[in-house]
Write a protein that holds these residues in place. Structure first.
Motif, PDB file in Angstrom:
ATOM      1  N   ALA A 141       2.511  -4.035  -6.072  1.00  0.00           N
ATOM      2  CA  ALA A 141       1.407  -2.530  -6.125  1.00  0.00           C
ATOM      3  C   ALA A 141       0.932  -2.305  -6.993  1.00  0.00           C
ATOM      4  O   ALA A 141       0.410  -1.557  -6.795  1.00  0.00           O
ATOM      5  CB  ALA A 141       2.129  -2.302  -5.228  1.00  0.00           C
ATOM      6  N   TYR A 142       2.491  -2.039  -7.781  1.00  0.00           N
ATOM      7  CA  TYR A 142       1.663  -1.235  -9.587  1.00  0.00           C
ATOM      8  C   TYR A 142       1.275  -1.930  -9.977  1.00  0.00           C
ATOM      9  O   TYR A 142       0.009  -1.852 -10.589  1.00  0.00           O
ATOM     10  CB  TYR A 142       3.067  -1.322  -9.764  1.00  0.00           C
ATOM     11  N   THR A 163      -2.327  -3.563  -8.241  1.00  0.00           N
ATOM     12  CA  THR A 163      -2.892  -2.829  -7.594  1.00  0.00           C
ATOM     13  C   THR A 163      -4.032  -1.693  -8.937  1.00  0.00           C
ATOM     14  O   THR A 163      -4.727  -1.471  -9.054  1.00  0.00           O
ATOM     15  CB  THR A 163      -3.040  -2.487  -5.889  1.00  0.00           C
ATOM     16  N   LEU A 164      -2.612  -1.150  -9.096  1.00  0.00           N
ATOM     17  CA  LEU A 164      -2.421   0.665  -9.621  1.00  0.00           C
ATOM     18  C   LEU A 164      -2.827   0.091 -10.884  1.00  0.00           C
ATOM     19  O   LEU A 164      -4.425   0.301 -12.047  1.00  0.00           O
ATOM     20  CB  LEU A 164      -1.498   0.969  -9.751  1.00  0.00           C
ATOM     21  N   CYS A 214       1.479   1.830  -3.606  1.00  0.00           N
ATOM     22  CA  CYS A 214      -0.301   1.950  -4.574  1.00  0.00           C
ATOM     23  C   CYS A 214      -0.677   3.456  -4.159  1.00  0.00           C
ATOM     24  O   CYS A 214      -0.924   4.708  -4.708  1.00  0.00           O
ATOM     25  CB  CYS A 214      -1.300   1.577  -3.572  1.00  0.00           C
ATOM     26  N   TYR A 220       0.965  -1.446  -0.028  1.00  0.00           N
ATOM     27  CA  TYR A 220       0.153   0.066  -0.452  1.00  0.00           C
ATOM     28  C   TYR A 220       0.343   1.472   0.798  1.00  0.00           C
ATOM     29  O   TYR A 220       0.362   1.796  -0.684  1.00  0.00           O
ATOM     30  CB  TYR A 220      -1.428  -0.051   1.096  1.00  0.00           C
ATOM     31  N   SER A 262      -5.059   3.678   0.595  1.00  0.00           N
ATOM     32  CA  SER A 262      -3.762   3.273   0.396  1.00  0.00           C
ATOM     33  C   SER A 262      -3.317   3.779   1.336  1.00  0.00           C
ATOM     34  O   SER A 262      -2.534   3.687   1.916  1.00  0.00           O
ATOM     35  CB  SER A 262      -3.224   3.110  -0.839  1.00  0.00           C
TER      36      SER A 262
END
Length: 291
Positions: free
Chosen positions: A214-215, A218-219, A43, A40, A176
């Motif tokens: 993370a990238y 999630t994103l 994120c 997070y 996040s």
């Protein structure tokens, strides 16, 4: 849906299915709580400086961050750390569909169709079949933790519904900001400072895991999913998520060498059948009535 958007949806499915392998690689070297915090942090930073805060109050952002981050992923990461197979986790997490349905009945007054209830019953039978395979075994506790993670995901869905129609990517980025501090605190409480010192010696594979979770998952994943939901009805987009466990099982077999027992196969097929009935059953029934 044109081929370009079908390819985008399948790309999200691929990312989310591979995510379970990345989680396994990550928790092999990083504390589950610390991995959640790193996820997070990645994120939120630096995206929070470039993405405008969504038009929702902080209570909604805090509730979403707590349910989806502090609860869902800390339980899921811990379950996989304790031995939950990554492929099986990708399927059991889809029980969130039925937990969401139950919470919507209790909290929002939704009325499920008989076919949706039948799908839930079939999926619960499948889950019981998998549970019977591991009753008293080492995987039973991780299985239960994964179910708690799925329930936490369902809780975040209810929070998301309360938020209304918003920029989902902005919602994820700003929410996040919530998990890192609680997760760092839990890391210190249960793992101690050594968990942070261990980050200095993690392998490139673990670094890739953090970056991918993370990238990528999630994103990129949520961002692309939000784009699709903005262009098409949820009923058109949501069925693609049924392919995530398929990718999850295949990826776990290829990259982790995970195999399944006969009962796990039967239970998984029952859960998948329940999901199919839940997603497509009402639509097929509606078409039959029109015909």
């Amino acid at each position: 849906m044109p081929p370009r958007d079908i390819a985008l949806a399948l790309g999200v499915v691929l990312i989310w299915g591979l995510n379970f392998v990345a989680i396994k690689w990550g928790v092999d070297e990083i504390s589950p709580f610390l991995l959640t915090a790193l996820r997070y942090l990645g994120c939120a930073l630096p995206a929070v400086f470039f993405v405008r805060r969504p038009q929702v109050g902080w209570p909604i952002l805090l509730a979403y961050g707590m349910t989806v981050g502090v609860l869902q992923f800390s339980f899921l990461f811990t379950a996989i750390r304790l031995g939950m197979p990554a492929g099986l986790a990708s399927l059991v997490m889809q029980m969130q569909v039925f937990f969401t349905m139950a919470l919507a009945i209790l909290l929002l007054g939704d009325r499920p169709t008989p076919l949706q209830l039948g799908g839930a019953a079939i999926a619960l039978l499948g889950l019981g079949t998998i549970g019977a395979e591991h009753l008293g075994g080492a995987v039973l506790v991780p299985l239960l933790l994964t179910l708690v993670a799925a329930f936490s995901w369902a809780s975040s869905n209810i929070v998301n519904k309360r938020a209304g129609k918003i920029d989902m990517l902005a919602f994820v980025v700003w929410a996040s900001l919530v998990p890192p501090l609680p997760m760092i605190g839990l890391t210190l409480l249960f793992e101690g400072p050594q968990a942070f010192a261990d980050l200095l010696t993690i392998s490139p594979q673990a670094v890739f895991s953090v970056l991918f979770i993370a990238y990528g998952s999630t994103l990129m994943g949520y961002g692309a999913w939000a784009v699709l939901l903005g262009r098409y009805p949820a009923s058109t987009v949501a069925p693609f998520s049924l392919l995530v466990p398929v990718v999850g099982f295949a990826a776990a077999f290829v990259f982790l060498g995970e195999a399944m027992t006969a009962l796990e196969v039967v239970g998984s097929l029952l859960i998948f059948a329940g999901l199919l009935l839940n997603v497509f059953g009402p639509r097929l029934l509606g078409r039959m009535r029109v015909a």
